[in-house]
Design a protein around this motif. Structure first.
Motif, PDB file in Angstrom:
ATOM      1  N   LYS A  54       0.830  -1.206   0.000  1.00 52.88           N
ATOM      2  CA  LYS A  54       0.000   0.000   0.000  1.00 52.88           C
ATOM      3  C   LYS A  54       0.866   1.258   0.000  1.00 52.88           C
ATOM      4  O   LYS A  54       0.766   2.121   0.875  1.00 52.88           O
ATOM      5  N   THR A  55       1.715   1.375  -1.040  1.00 50.01           N
ATOM      6  CA  THR A  55       2.620   2.516  -1.121  1.00 50.01           C
ATOM      7  C   THR A  55       1.900   3.815  -1.450  1.00 50.01           C
ATOM      8  O   THR A  55       2.440   4.899  -1.230  1.00 50.01           O
ATOM      9  N   GLN A 102       2.914   8.889   0.480  1.00 52.35           N
ATOM     10  CA  GLN A 102       3.419   7.674  -0.140  1.00 52.35           C
ATOM     11  C   GLN A 102       4.507   7.012   0.706  1.00 52.35           C
ATOM     12  O   GLN A 102       5.352   7.683   1.298  1.00 52.35           O
ATOM     13  N   LYS A 103       4.476   5.691   0.689  1.00 49.41           N
ATOM     14  CA  LYS A 103       5.435   4.902   1.470  1.00 49.41           C
ATOM     15  C   LYS A 103       6.531   4.381   0.543  1.00 49.41           C
ATOM     16  O   LYS A 103       6.626   3.186   0.270  1.00 49.41           O
ATOM     17  N   VAL A 104       7.332   5.299   0.041  1.00 55.66           N
ATOM     18  CA  VAL A 104       8.478   4.968  -0.807  1.00 55.66           C
ATOM     19  C   VAL A 104       9.682   5.766  -0.314  1.00 55.66           C
ATOM     20  O   VAL A 104       9.528   6.877   0.204  1.00 55.66           O
ATOM     21  N   ALA A 150       6.597  20.082   2.046  1.00 57.63           N
ATOM     22  CA  ALA A 150       6.495  20.352   3.480  1.00 57.63           C
ATOM     23  C   ALA A 150       7.267  19.328   4.298  1.00 57.63           C
ATOM     24  O   ALA A 150       7.365  19.466   5.520  1.00 57.63           O
ATOM     25  N   CYS A 151       7.825  18.295   3.662  1.00 55.23           N
ATOM     26  CA  CYS A 151       8.516  17.257   4.426  1.00 55.23           C
ATOM     27  C   CYS A 151       9.893  17.741   4.856  1.00 55.23           C
ATOM     28  O   CYS A 151      10.470  18.650   4.258  1.00 55.23           O
ATOM     29  N   LEU A 176       6.625   4.820   8.817  1.00 49.87           N
ATOM     30  CA  LEU A 176       6.638   5.826   9.886  1.00 49.87           C
ATOM     31  C   LEU A 176       6.510   7.235   9.314  1.00 49.87           C
ATOM     32  O   LEU A 176       5.701   8.042   9.798  1.00 49.87           O
ATOM     33  N   LEU A 177       7.291   7.541   8.279  1.00 47.79           N
ATOM     34  CA  LEU A 177       7.241   8.877   7.695  1.00 47.79           C
ATOM     35  C   LEU A 177       5.868   9.161   7.090  1.00 47.79           C
ATOM     36  O   LEU A 177       5.365  10.286   7.166  1.00 47.79           O
ATOM     37  N   SER A 178       5.252   8.138   6.500  1.00 49.05           N
ATOM     38  CA  SER A 178       3.916   8.307   5.934  1.00 49.05           C
ATOM     39  C   SER A 178       2.912   8.670   7.019  1.00 49.05           C
ATOM     40  O   SER A 178       2.086   9.569   6.852  1.00 49.05           O
TER      41      SER A 178
END
Length: 301
Positions: free
Chosen positions: A83-84, A238-240, A193-194, A282-284
Motif C-alpha cells: 500500500k505505497t 506515499q510509502k516509498v 512540506a517534508c 513511519l514517515l507516511s
C-alpha cells in the motif's frame, strides 16, 4: 493564484537529473506561500529539459516481453501489498478516464484492462507515439493547449504531473469543465512540506530543477484545488524511500565526486524501498514522506 509579486528567496540549485546547464532559484510567495522555480523555462523551451532518456518515458512503456510483463506484475503486486499509495485510486465504477502526462501508456493499459475507457495527454512526441502505437487515444502536447474532449470524464489522474505545468490554475479549471458532476481527480506531487527539503535543500531529489516549476505543500495544493473547483477528500503520504536515497546520492556526489556509491544509489534508488519500508511507513504516518497522492472531488463553482 492572484497574489502580489513579492517573493522570499529559499534556495538555488541546478539540473542534477540530466546535468544540463543553468542555475535556478526556488522562491516562496509572500501571499500564499506557494514555492516556485525562478526563472522558469518558457513553454517553448521546457522540452530541452526532457531528453529522450527521461525516466518516466521509458518506465511507462507497455511490456513487450515476458520478462517485462513479469517485472511489472511484481511491481504492481508490491504496490498493492505494501500500500505505497503511489498509484492509488478510490473505489470507483469503470467509466471514462483521462490521464494527463500519460507518458508511454503504462497506466492507460492498466486501467483499460479494468474496463475503463481511457484517453491521455502527453507532452513528449516520442512517448505519445508509444502510447498511440499501443492503440490509445493520446493528444500530443500540453494540457493547457489540448482541445476539448468529445465527452466528459468521470476520472482524471496525473501522477507527478501538476508540478510540471506552466499554468496549473488554467489546467485545473480546464479539467473542471471536462468532467462530469462529482467526478474524481487523483494526482500525486512531491511534498515540499517534508523535512527532507530542509535537510537536503538544493540536493533534494524531488526539486528536479528546472522541470518542476512549482513545489507544493498540502496547504498550497489544497488552496489551488479549492480555487479551481476541487475539494480534497483524502491525502495519502506515499510509502516509498526513492527520494531519500537519491537525495543522499547527491549529497555523497558533492562531497566525493567520483564515488561509486553515489553512482549506484542514483542508478537504482528504488531497490531500497523494501528494506527501508518500516521507515517509509513511519514517515507516511507522520505526513513526512517526500511524495503525496491526493484524491479530490469536483464541486460546482
Amino acid at each position: 493564484m492572484g497574489c502580489e509579486s513579492r517573493d522570499e528567496w529559499v534556495l538555488k540549485g541546478r539540473d542534477r537529473l540530466h546535468d544540463l546547464p543553468g542555475t535556478y532559484s526556488v522562491v516562496r510567495c509572500f501571499g500564499c506561500g506557494l514555492l516556485r522555480t525562478d526563472p522558469r523555462p518558457t513553454a517553448d523551451t521546457i522540452g530541452y529539459y526532457y531528453p529522450e532518456t527521461y525516466g518516466p518515458y521509458a518506465g511507462t512503456r507497455i511490456a513487450d516481453s515476458r520478462f517485462k510483463t513479469a517485472v511489472n506484475a511484481v511491481k504492481a503486486f508490491a504496490r498493492s501489498v505494501l500500500k505505497t499509495h503511489s498509484l492509488s485510486l478510490p473505489l470507483l465504477e469503470p467509466g471514462r478516464m483521462l490521464e494527463i502526462g500519460c507518458a508511454s501508456g503504462g497506466f492507460l493499459a492498466r486501467m483499460a484492462g479494468k474496463g475503463w475507457q481511457v484517453e491521455g495527454i502527453e507532452f513528449s512526441p516520442t512517448a505519445a507515439k508509444n502510447a498511440q502505437d499501443a492503440g490509445f487515444s493520446v493528444h500530443c502536447g500540453s494540457l493547457e493547449s489540448a482541445p476539448d474532449p468529445a465527452e466528459r470524464f468521470d476520472l482524471v489522474v496525473g501522477w507527478m504531473v501538476l508540478e510540471h505545468l506552466h499554468d496549473p490554475v488554467l489546467a485545473l479549471n480546464k479539467l473542471h469543465r471536462w468532467t462530469r458532476k462529482n467526478a474524481c481527480l487523483a494526482i500525486s506531487v512531491p511534498n515540499a512540506a517534508c523535512f527532507q527539503l530542509g535537510w537536503f535543500r538544493e540536493r533534494w531529489y524531488p526539486l528536479h530543477l528546472p522541470a518542476h516549476l512549482y513545489h507544493f505543500t498540502p496547504e498550497t495544493l489544497e488552496a489551488l484545488l479549492n480555487a479551481t473547483g476541487w475539494r480534497i477528500e483524502k491525502v495519502l503520504y506515499q510509502k516509498v524511500m526513492t527520494d531519500l536515497v537519491a537525495s543522499t546520492a547527491y549529497l555523497i556526489e558533492d562531497k566525493w565526486p567520483h564515488s561509486s556509491v553515489s553512482r549506484f544509489l542514483k542508478r537504482r534508488p528504488d531497490i531500497f524501498n523494501l528494506p527501508l519500508y518500516p521507515l517509509a511507513l513511519l514517515l507516511s504516518r507522520l505526513g513526512q514522506s517526500a511524495r503525496m497522492t491526493v484524491w479530490a472531488r469536483r464541486i460546482d463553482k
